[in-house]
Scaffold this motif. Structure first.
Motif, PDB file in Angstrom:
ATOM      1  N   UNK A   1       0.389 -64.418 -61.171  1.00 15.99           N
ATOM      2  CA  UNK A   1      -0.101 -63.308 -60.348  1.00 15.99           C
ATOM      3  C   UNK A   1      -1.525 -62.955 -60.772  1.00 15.99           C
ATOM      4  N   UNK A   2      -2.250 -62.295 -59.900  1.00 18.23           N
ATOM      5  CA  UNK A   2      -3.670 -61.997 -60.149  1.00 18.23           C
ATOM      6  C   UNK A   2      -3.894 -61.284 -61.470  1.00 18.23           C
ATOM      7  N   UNK A   3      -3.013 -60.367 -61.831  1.00 19.40           N
ATOM      8  CA  UNK A   3      -3.199 -59.624 -63.079  1.00 19.40           C
ATOM      9  C   UNK A   3      -3.195 -60.562 -64.288  1.00 19.40           C
ATOM     10  N   UNK A   4      -2.315 -61.554 -64.279  1.00 18.32           N
ATOM     11  CA  UNK A   4      -2.288 -62.510 -65.398  1.00 18.32           C
ATOM     12  C   UNK A   4      -3.461 -63.480 -65.335  1.00 18.32           C
ATOM     13  N   UNK A   5      -3.849 -63.878 -64.128  1.00 16.83           N
ATOM     14  CA  UNK A   5      -5.014 -64.762 -64.005  1.00 16.83           C
ATOM     15  C   UNK A   5      -6.260 -64.083 -64.549  1.00 16.83           C
TER      16      UNK A   5
END
Length: 99
Positions: A66-70
């Motif tokens: 997900x974007x937060x982890x990326x």
């Protein structure tokens, strides 16, 4: 806290059994947490995120994150690059001094 395990599993495109394996927990426990039969705690979110990081490395595919982890991975990679540059500069300085 909202149970985000189903979302993380969906991002990864894996079965409950595979997600449980990646998280290091029994399948039954995973099923219970995802279904809300067992309390969802912050450690479950952290384990789920770590599972996705492991899977991204295994598959060499950041798109499952997900974007937060990326974003977190991008920040971390910047720190690693800076640290490597500092280490290289120290090595070069030490080699110059020993000539």
């Amino acid at each position: 806290m909202t149970n985000g395990l189903a979302y993380l599993r969906h991002c990864a495109g894996v079965s409950q059994a595979r997600m449980a394996e990646l998280m290091g927990m029994p399948l039954r426990t995973y099923e219970d947490v995802e279904a809300g039969r067992t309390s969802y705690r912050p450690i479950h979110q952290t384990a789920g995120e770590m599972a996705l990081l492991r899977l991204a490395v295994e598959k060499s595919d950041l798109n499952i994150l997900p974007q937060s982890l990326r974003s977190l991975v991008a920040e971390l990679s910047n720190l690693v690059v800076l640290d490597m540059a500092e280490t290289d500069a120290e090595i070069a300085s030490n080699q110059k001094g020993s000539l």
